[in-house]
Design a protein around this motif. Sequence first.
Motif, PDB file in Angstrom:
ATOM      1  N   PHE A  25      49.474  40.319  58.768  1.00 54.21           N
ATOM      2  CA  PHE A  25      48.146  40.528  58.203  1.00 54.21           C
ATOM      3  C   PHE A  25      48.011  39.758  56.900  1.00 54.21           C
ATOM      4  CE2 PHE A  25      49.149  44.172  60.742  1.00 54.21           C
ATOM      5  CZ  PHE A  25      47.971  44.446  61.415  1.00 54.21           C
ATOM      6  N   THR A  26      46.827  39.221  56.669  1.00 50.89           N
ATOM      7  CA  THR A  26      46.437  38.776  55.338  1.00 50.89           C
ATOM      8  C   THR A  26      45.765  39.965  54.679  1.00 50.89           C
ATOM      9  OG1 THR A  26      46.007  36.556  56.194  1.00 50.89           O
ATOM     10  CG2 THR A  26      45.078  37.101  54.032  1.00 50.89           C
ATOM     11  N   LEU A  27      46.269  40.387  53.523  1.00 55.83           N
ATOM     12  CA  LEU A  27      45.670  41.527  52.830  1.00 55.83           C
ATOM     13  C   LEU A  27      44.953  41.030  51.583  1.00 55.83           C
ATOM     14  CD1 LEU A  27      48.494  44.238  53.023  1.00 55.83           C
ATOM     15  CD2 LEU A  27      46.737  43.656  54.693  1.00 55.83           C
ATOM     16  N   GLU A  28      43.672  41.347  51.497  1.00 54.47           N
ATOM     17  CA  GLU A  28      42.865  41.031  50.306  1.00 54.47           C
ATOM     18  C   GLU A  28      42.742  42.316  49.510  1.00 54.47           C
ATOM     19  OE1 GLU A  28      41.785  38.143  49.317  1.00 54.47           O
ATOM     20  OE2 GLU A  28      41.909  36.861  51.100  1.00 54.47           O
ATOM     21  N   LEU A  29      43.291  42.312  48.304  1.00 58.02           N
ATOM     22  CA  LEU A  29      43.528  43.580  47.611  1.00 58.02           C
ATOM     23  C   LEU A  29      42.680  43.777  46.359  1.00 58.02           C
ATOM     24  CD1 LEU A  29      47.379  43.489  48.082  1.00 58.02           C
ATOM     25  CD2 LEU A  29      45.753  44.949  49.292  1.00 58.02           C
ATOM     26  N   GLY A  30      41.718  42.889  46.125  1.00 53.68           N
ATOM     27  CA  GLY A  30      40.900  43.054  44.926  1.00 53.68           C
ATOM     28  C   GLY A  30      40.604  41.696  44.349  1.00 53.68           C
ATOM     29  N   LYS A  31      40.245  41.670  43.078  1.00 53.71           N
ATOM     30  CA  LYS A  31      39.804  40.417  42.487  1.00 53.71           C
ATOM     31  C   LYS A  31      40.919  39.704  41.724  1.00 53.71           C
ATOM     32  CE  LYS A  31      35.498  38.619  40.748  1.00 53.71           C
ATOM     33  NZ  LYS A  31      34.256  38.787  40.035  1.00 53.71           N
ATOM     34  N   ALA A  32      40.937  38.364  41.800  1.00 52.50           N
ATOM     35  CA  ALA A  32      41.973  37.562  41.155  1.00 52.50           C
ATOM     36  C   ALA A  32      41.802  37.549  39.635  1.00 52.50           C
ATOM     37  CB  ALA A  32      41.925  36.129  41.690  1.00 52.50           C
ATOM     38  N   ARG A  33      42.880  37.784  38.913  1.00 50.22           N
ATOM     39  CA  ARG A  33      42.895  37.689  37.437  1.00 50.22           C
ATOM     40  C   ARG A  33      44.206  37.028  37.006  1.00 50.22           C
ATOM     41  NH1 ARG A  33      38.659  40.886  36.407  1.00 50.22           N
ATOM     42  NH2 ARG A  33      38.454  42.738  37.679  1.00 50.22           N
ATOM     43  N   PRO A  34      44.265  36.491  35.760  1.00 42.80           N
ATOM     44  CA  PRO A  34      45.513  35.848  35.300  1.00 42.80           C
ATOM     45  C   PRO A  34      46.668  36.839  35.151  1.00 42.80           C
ATOM     46  CG  PRO A  34      43.649  35.203  33.942  1.00 42.80           C
ATOM     47  CD  PRO A  34      43.181  36.340  34.800  1.00 42.80           C
ATOM     48  N   PHE A  35      47.913  36.298  35.128  1.00 47.72           N
ATOM     49  CA  PHE A  35      49.102  37.125  34.903  1.00 47.72           C
ATOM     50  C   PHE A  35      48.917  37.964  33.651  1.00 47.72           C
ATOM     51  CE2 PHE A  35      51.586  33.904  37.436  1.00 47.72           C
ATOM     52  CZ  PHE A  35      51.988  34.802  38.421  1.00 47.72           C
ATOM     53  N   GLY A  36      49.310  39.215  33.732  1.00 45.64           N
ATOM     54  CA  GLY A  36      49.262  40.095  32.570  1.00 45.64           C
ATOM     55  C   GLY A  36      47.927  40.758  32.356  1.00 45.64           C
ATOM     56  N   GLU A  37      46.869  40.285  33.039  1.00 46.41           N
ATOM     57  CA  GLU A  37      45.533  40.869  32.857  1.00 46.41           C
ATOM     58  C   GLU A  37      45.136  41.767  34.022  1.00 46.41           C
ATOM     59  OE1 GLU A  37      42.576  37.967  31.807  1.00 46.41           O
ATOM     60  OE2 GLU A  37      43.972  36.932  30.462  1.00 46.41           O
TER      61      GLU A  37
END
Length: 334
Positions: free
Chosen positions: A217-229
């Motif tokens: 499965f490809t799982l889309e888990l929310g919105k992309a943000r930078p490392f640490g954020e």
Amino acid sequence: MTSALPFDDFLAATLRQQPHLHAPLSLDGLTLDWPDIGVLRLTPTTLPVDADRVLLSAGVHGNETAPIEVLAGIITDLLAGRLPLAVDLLVLLGNPDAMRAGERYLDYDMNRLFNGAHRQQSAAREATRAAQLEAQADAFFARSPAAARRLHYDLHTAIRGSVYEKFAIYPFLHERQHNRTQLDWLADCGVNTVLLHSAPANTFSYYTSRQHGADSFTLELGKARPFGENDLSRFAGIDVALRALVSGQAAPRVGDGSLQLFRAKYNLIKASDAFRLHLADDVENFTALPDGFLIAEDGDTRYVAEGGEERILFPNPKVQNGLRAGIVVEPVEL
Ligand SMILES: [Zn+2]
């Protein structure tokens, strides 16, 4: 004899391109194999023949950081003995170069380069890496006995928001049946929406599903943000579920366990520069398309919504001509 760990933090070691190991390492209760950057295999010293073979991948899109952090945390706890390991586990961090750059990709979208498609884009840095990832998956599943489940979860976050925050893409299965147990597991870990794909694709999950018969499965888990954020609490459901999985436990249910299924009805194809998408730039995934709504047009071609149940997924009018600029989906029952 027990050896010292080669790194404190797998993510940090990957980002700083720390040299990998040339031979597997025996640790307390498990074997660690680190044959390439971003490639880590952990195997319990005693592994039942029918134990799950689990491939977890993240960072195929380098800026989708939260799932990478989730996997790194799981590895840290496995190696520290805080989490028992009951499966043969392969973790792949997909695109370390793009992760370092904080970019989705450097030359070419890697999740369009699997299934051999890397051979058509051999100048792209992602092509080399996609071939390496295929080879790692091949070697891993080739050693897997028939009695063992083969699982692959390729973890992503999306560029845009979504009406349904967490969703899975079930690759096209050809003659195979959808696995109800897997769908229920996804629902239990808070992934309540699943798109059943209706055509082959050059994604990593399609590759392992097709080549190795894995439940992928490809799982889309929310919105992309930078490392640490990242607000990792928003990823707690999948974190808990994956920890349970690698420890040989059932997923504790997150949320109501409900499940809604969609199928891919057709692709919007950007054929020419005349392509116009009549949706806002920030339209969310799974936004409903009212009956009769003009979704897009491209010269004489008009894409019009029908029936009022259709929704838009992955709209992107900026793709190159000839490529998919969105998927129209509709509800389906199994
Ligand atoms: Zn992605």
